[in-house]
Every structure is written in structure tokens, then in C-alpha cells.
Design an enzyme around this catalytic site. Structure first.
Site, short mmCIF file in Angstrom:
data_model
loop_
_atom_site.label_atom_id
_atom_site.label_comp_id
_atom_site.label_asym_id
_atom_site.label_seq_id
_atom_site.Cartn_x
_atom_site.Cartn_y
_atom_site.Cartn_z
N GLY A 41 33.39 34.81 40.99
CA GLY A 41 31.79 35.66 40.39
C GLY A 41 32.34 36.56 40.33
O GLY A 41 32.68 36.79 41.67
N GLN A 45 36.38 45.23 39.54
CA GLN A 45 38.07 45.45 39.03
C GLN A 45 39.42 44.83 39.70
O GLN A 45 40.12 45.06 38.50
CB GLN A 45 38.26 47.27 39.49
CG GLN A 45 39.00 48.34 38.63
CD GLN A 45 38.40 47.36 36.86
OE1 GLN A 45 37.44 47.61 36.28
NE2 GLN A 45 39.99 47.54 35.93
N HIS A 47 39.01 42.17 40.11
CA HIS A 47 39.48 40.50 39.19
C HIS A 47 39.38 40.90 37.97
O HIS A 47 40.56 40.00 37.59
CB HIS A 47 38.43 39.75 39.44
CG HIS A 47 37.42 39.42 40.69
ND1 HIS A 47 36.44 39.67 41.31
CD2 HIS A 47 37.64 38.75 41.63
CE1 HIS A 47 35.53 39.21 42.01
NE2 HIS A 47 36.63 38.62 42.48
#
Ligand code: PAF
Length: 292
Positions: A41, A45, A47
Site C-alpha cells: 500500500g 507512481q 506501483h
């Protein structure tokens, strides 16, 4: 299952593996492909680029968001790790409502037994992150293997910022004959070339700006490495951080890209890579660069 409705579109969100597994059974066919992007989480950008690639290359894409306790050797780092699920969902929805999100609890994954399995990654686990974060790669191996069993991906996407992790996941797949292809993806950088990381969220604006020093030093080291040897390059980097009050160098290592063993001298036909870990105000940042 939980479907988020917004502008007549919906995104599938699962909090339990049983529900996710049941759903995957309904979409998976003999010829269809599932892309998987495991994350903790605090999406950035980098990911999103992994997700975009997975969306492009697969029929379905599963993203997991799970801050895995067994890969943290430092309880403060685990406690302070950013948890921003709502924001993350919004970011994913800017890409596609087709993404299937798995956001389990610790209980759903570990079923009351939150410990790591022990792995032998042929020594890849003993260097750098493995040396400075004892038990880290057993935690990574445990969660990645478990997530692969739940999601049953065809392709799984990992960023090259965690290059050692990428090599270890490839080793995990090879040694356990897991039916998944591991895809390594280039590092995404902020405007000042700081490697994107969820931990960057914890930096003050000033620290974030000045953290450009990490990649600056890496590129200078790369240049120096062409005309000198590993030892001199290492000295140069250590000196660059010696008098810096804000940034503490934890390690700078030049290693053989395939074995990850540190090298003292250069040989032809070998690929080398530099690895760095730096502390700024107790926040730990890592980066890496290919040297040839
Ligand atoms: O790279 C990460 O974010 C994590 O190590 C991973 C692969 C999601 C496992 O928890």
C-alpha cells in the site's frame, strides 16, 4: 466480496482469501492469464506503473495491499509504515475499475500464527538487506509464497528498486517450482530522481528534496566505476556521506548482479550493480543502479 460503486463502475475488493479464491475460480479459464502486483500500500507512481503493465499483459489483474509484519525486523518501522487504503483505492480507480483488490487482515493471512517460514535462497539472502534486516527475506518469502498460492497468478510484477527482493522472489519460484513468471520493472523516480518509495511519505519536504543526494552519488559512483575499481568507488561514496549531517550511510555495496556477492575487482563479462541504504532521521531509504 465488496464492490465499490462509483459512476456506474465497480471495483472488486476482497478482505478474505476464501472470498477471493472463490471469485478467481469464477473468472479463471484454462487459457486466461492473471497478473498480480503484491504491495504494502501507500501506492505511488511506481506501483501504478506495475499495475498498468499487468493490466496490459493479462486478462485479469489482482493487486494485494498488505503490510506484512513478518518482514519487519524493526517494530517502529512496522508501526510507522503508512497505511492509506482509501487513498490507495482512489489511485487504483484512476487506472482501471477492472483491478481486483485483495486487502487482507493479518489474521486472514497468518491464521493466528504470525511467523516466517525459513528459506534457503542460495546465499542471496545473506547480503545487504538480509544482513542489515535479519529475518527480512524469510518474511518476504513467506508472504509472497502464500499470496501466490491464494492468487494463482500467471505473471507477477516486482519493482527493481528492491533488486535483491526481485532476485530472491525469482529464486523462490525456481526452487519451489511455482507456476508463475516473475516480471521485473524499472525504478520510478520523483522529479529530483529520488527513487519512489512508500517511505518517502514520511520525509519532511526538506528531507525529500535533499534526498536527491542518493541518486546523485549513485550516478557519480557509476561513472567512477568505469575508470577505477570497486574499492575506490566505495571510498568515494563513503566520503560523500561522511560529513553529511542529515544522511547516514548504512551500506554501499558493489555486487555481482547474479550472485549479489560483493566484489573487490572487476572481471570481463560480469554484470555489476551498486546498492545503497541511507538513513534520514530514522527513515530508511534504498536505491540501486546497474554499473555496466
Ligand atoms: O515490495 C514490497 O512491497 C513487499 O516486500 C512485498 C513484495 C509486497 C511483500 O510484502
Amino acid at each position: 466480496m465488496f464492490a465499490l460503486n462509483f459512476n456506474n463502475t465497480s471495483m472488486h475488493i476482497f478482505y478474505s482469501k476464501a472470498a477471493l479464491i472463490a471469485y478467481i475460480k469464477t473468472i479463471k479459464t484454462a487459457n486466461s492469464t492473471i497478473g498480480f502486483v503484491p504491495t504494502m500500500g501507500a501506492l505511488h507512481q511506481g506501483h501504478l506503473a506495475l499495475m498498468q503493465r499487468s493490466l496490459k499483459e493479462n486478462d485479469d489483474t489482482v493487486v494485494s495491499i498488505f503490510v506484512n509484519p513478518t518482514q519487519f525486523n524493526n517494530p517502529e518501522d512496522l508501526a510507522k509504515y503508512p497505511r492509506t487504503l482509501e487513498e490507495d483505492i482512489k489511485k487504483m480507480r484512476t487506472l482501471s475499475d477492472k483491478i481486483i483488490l485483495y486487502a487482507p487482515s493479518v489474521e486472514d493471512i497468518y491464521e493466528g500464527n504470525t511467523i516466517s517460514q525459513e528459506f534457503d535462497f542460495d546465499g542471496l539472502e545473506n547480503q545487504m538487506e538480509g544482513k542489515f534486516r535479519p529475518g527480512h527475506f524469510n518474511g518476504v518469502g513467506t508472504i509472497v509464497k502464500r499470496l501466490f498460492e491464494i492468487v494463482t497468478p500467471t505473471n507477477a510484477y516486482f519493482g527493481e528498486k528492491d533488486f535483491q527482493q526481485l532476485q530472491i522472489v525469482k529464486k523462490l519460484v525456481e526452487k519451489n517450482n511455482l507456476p508463475v513468471t516473475i516480471v521485473g520493472c524499472p525504478i520510478f523516480r520523483e522529479e529530483n530522481l529520488l527513487a519512489m518509495s512508500s517511505r518517502n511519505e514520511r520525509l519532511s519536504p526538506e528531507e525529500r528534496k535533499e534526498a536527491s543526494i542518493i541518486y546523485e552519488v549513485l550516478t557519480q559512483a557509476k561513472e567512477l566505476f568505469q575508470s577505477t575499481n570497486p574499492k575506490e568507488t566505495i571510498e568515494f561514496v563513503e566520503n560523500a556521506f561522511k560529513n553529511n549531517e542529515r544522511f547516514d550511510l548504512e551500506y554501499f555495496v558493489i555486487a555481482d548482479e547474479s550472485t549479489l556477492l560483493p566484489v573487490d575487482y572487476k572481471e570481463n563479462d560480469k554484470k555489476y550493480r551498486a546498492f545503497i541504504a541511507v538513513f534520514v532521521n530514522s527513515i530508511r531509504l534504498i536505491d540501486t543502479i546497474s554499473l555496466n
